[in-house]
Write a protein that holds these residues in place. Sequence first.
Motif, PDB file in Angstrom:
ATOM      1  N   LEU A   1       0.828  -1.208   0.000  1.00 20.81           N
ATOM      2  CA  LEU A   1       0.000   0.000   0.000  1.00 20.81           C
ATOM      3  C   LEU A   1       0.866   1.264   0.000  1.00 20.81           C
ATOM      4  O   LEU A   1       0.465   2.291  -0.550  1.00 20.81           O
ATOM      5  CB  LEU A   1      -0.977  -0.020   1.175  1.00 20.81           C
ATOM      6  N   CYS A   2       2.071   1.190   0.599  1.00 18.16           N
ATOM      7  CA  CYS A   2       3.010   2.316   0.490  1.00 18.16           C
ATOM      8  C   CYS A   2       3.451   2.508  -0.956  1.00 18.16           C
ATOM      9  O   CYS A   2       3.603   3.641  -1.427  1.00 18.16           O
ATOM     10  CB  CYS A   2       4.228   2.085   1.386  1.00 18.16           C
ATOM     11  N   LEU A   3       3.653   1.397  -1.667  1.00 19.45           N
ATOM     12  CA  LEU A   3       3.995   1.491  -3.090  1.00 19.45           C
ATOM     13  C   LEU A   3       2.878   2.184  -3.864  1.00 19.45           C
ATOM     14  O   LEU A   3       3.148   3.030  -4.718  1.00 19.45           O
ATOM     15  CB  LEU A   3       4.258   0.106  -3.677  1.00 19.45           C
ATOM     16  N   THR A   4       1.623   1.836  -3.553  1.00 12.84           N
ATOM     17  CA  THR A   4       0.520   2.488  -4.269  1.00 12.84           C
ATOM     18  C   THR A   4       0.470   3.978  -3.954  1.00 12.84           C
ATOM     19  O   THR A   4       0.153   4.781  -4.834  1.00 12.84           O
ATOM     20  CB  THR A   4      -0.842   1.832  -3.959  1.00 12.84           C
ATOM     21  N   LEU A   5       0.794   4.359  -2.721  1.00 12.69           N
ATOM     22  CA  LEU A   5       0.878   5.775  -2.365  1.00 12.69           C
ATOM     23  C   LEU A   5       1.961   6.451  -3.192  1.00 12.69           C
ATOM     24  O   LEU A   5       1.758   7.529  -3.749  1.00 12.69           O
ATOM     25  CB  LEU A   5       1.172   5.928  -0.866  1.00 12.69           C
ATOM     26  N   ARG A   6       3.099   5.831  -3.293  1.00 10.18           N
ATOM     27  CA  ARG A   6       4.227   6.389  -4.042  1.00 10.18           C
ATOM     28  C   ARG A   6       3.890   6.547  -5.529  1.00 10.18           C
ATOM     29  O   ARG A   6       4.242   7.538  -6.146  1.00 10.18           O
ATOM     30  CB  ARG A   6       5.436   5.463  -3.881  1.00 10.18           C
ATOM     31  N   ARG A   7       3.197   5.561  -6.090  1.00 12.97           N
ATOM     32  CA  ARG A   7       2.911   5.586  -7.518  1.00 12.97           C
ATOM     33  C   ARG A   7       1.709   6.460  -7.878  1.00 12.97           C
ATOM     34  O   ARG A   7       1.695   7.074  -8.934  1.00 12.97           O
ATOM     35  CB  ARG A   7       2.679   4.166  -8.041  1.00 12.97           C
ATOM     36  N   THR A   8       0.686   6.494  -7.022  1.00  7.99           N
ATOM     37  CA  THR A   8      -0.513   7.280  -7.356  1.00  7.99           C
ATOM     38  C   THR A   8      -0.445   8.701  -6.825  1.00  7.99           C
ATOM     39  O   THR A   8      -1.146   9.574  -7.316  1.00  7.99           O
ATOM     40  CB  THR A   8      -1.785   6.623  -6.801  1.00  7.99           C
ATOM     41  N   GLY A   9       0.337   8.926  -5.774  1.00  7.88           N
ATOM     42  CA  GLY A   9       0.463  10.259  -5.206  1.00  7.88           C
ATOM     43  C   GLY A   9      -0.563  10.582  -4.138  1.00  7.88           C
ATOM     44  O   GLY A   9      -0.534  11.662  -3.551  1.00  7.88           O
ATOM     45  N   ASP A  10      -1.478   9.659  -3.859  1.00  7.66           N
ATOM     46  CA  ASP A  10      -2.453   9.882  -2.788  1.00  7.66           C
ATOM     47  C   ASP A  10      -2.873   8.544  -2.182  1.00  7.66           C
ATOM     48  O   ASP A  10      -2.451   7.489  -2.626  1.00  7.66           O
ATOM     49  CB  ASP A  10      -3.660  10.681  -3.286  1.00  7.66           C
ATOM     50  N   LEU A  11      -3.723   8.616  -1.172  1.00 10.59           N
ATOM     51  CA  LEU A  11      -4.127   7.418  -0.437  1.00 10.59           C
ATOM     52  C   LEU A  11      -5.401   6.766  -0.953  1.00 10.59           C
ATOM     53  O   LEU A  11      -5.783   5.714  -0.453  1.00 10.59           O
ATOM     54  CB  LEU A  11      -4.324   7.759   1.046  1.00 10.59           C
ATOM     55  N   TRP A  12      -6.076   7.347  -1.919  1.00 15.80           N
ATOM     56  CA  TRP A  12      -7.383   6.833  -2.320  1.00 15.80           C
ATOM     57  C   TRP A  12      -7.319   5.414  -2.848  1.00 15.80           C
ATOM     58  O   TRP A  12      -8.190   4.589  -2.558  1.00 15.80           O
ATOM     59  CB  TRP A  12      -8.053   7.773  -3.316  1.00 15.80           C
ATOM     60  N   TRP A  13      -6.304   5.102  -3.635  1.00 14.08           N
ATOM     61  CA  TRP A  13      -6.172   3.746  -4.163  1.00 14.08           C
ATOM     62  C   TRP A  13      -5.987   2.767  -3.010  1.00 14.08           C
ATOM     63  O   TRP A  13      -6.611   1.711  -2.965  1.00 14.08           O
ATOM     64  CB  TRP A  13      -4.995   3.670  -5.139  1.00 14.08           C
ATOM     65  N   ALA A  14      -5.095   3.108  -2.077  1.00 14.31           N
ATOM     66  CA  ALA A  14      -4.827   2.237  -0.932  1.00 14.31           C
ATOM     67  C   ALA A  14      -6.083   2.033  -0.086  1.00 14.31           C
ATOM     68  O   ALA A  14      -6.378   0.909   0.338  1.00 14.31           O
ATOM     69  CB  ALA A  14      -3.698   2.814  -0.077  1.00 14.31           C
ATOM     70  N   VAL A  15      -6.819   3.096   0.165  1.00 15.39           N
ATOM     71  CA  VAL A  15      -8.045   2.991   0.970  1.00 15.39           C
ATOM     72  C   VAL A  15      -9.063   2.086   0.279  1.00 15.39           C
ATOM     73  O   VAL A  15      -9.658   1.204   0.908  1.00 15.39           O
ATOM     74  CB  VAL A  15      -8.644   4.389   1.255  1.00 15.39           C
TER      75      VAL A  15
END
Length: 191
Positions: free
Chosen positions: A103-117
């Motif tokens: 989920l940290c990787l998704t934050l890094r790649r998308t730039g926000d937390l919405w994907w992770a959430v």
Amino acid sequence: MGNCVVEHTNGGVAIRGVFAFGSLALHGARIWKFGAYYAAFFLITAFFEDFLMRGYSQWVLSRGMNFWPTAALLSCTFGAIHGSNPGEAKTGLVAAGCIGFFLCLTLRRTGDLWWAVGFHMAWDWGESYLYSVPDSGSILPGHLLNSSLHGPEWLTGGSVWPGGKLPRLRRHRRALGLVCPAYPEVKYSER
């Protein structure tokens, strides 16, 4: 995507003969009532855990430690926090830490937390309600199915599900294989 990964994992273990969907545990309006309840419950859970472990904490600590050391520290913390769940096993703690790092990787790649959430919420909802398998050591009341696991713990995951040790590693690799090509650029700035 979270639910798709759960479906893929459950389908794989069903084919191996260690997971059975069983019959419906709920009927009528209770299906929708508990489905909506758990969707809201796991959305709140995802907001809390992701904003705590990958939101402000990640942003503040990244200023001094950089992104990846912070991601490793917070992912280990995320895994350790799940140790307070009744029935949780060491493999479940490692899996929670690995998902936290993903989920940290998704934050890094998308730039926000919405994907992770969204992934986190769909994952927990799919495991706990839709497939009615143990999540962090517990089967919740009001689950949809009377599903069952039968087979060795290394394949079923036992009390921590989904899919045991070997399938869990494959599942993490598949999720990475989907995110990295979809989000090839780094959008989260360190400074």
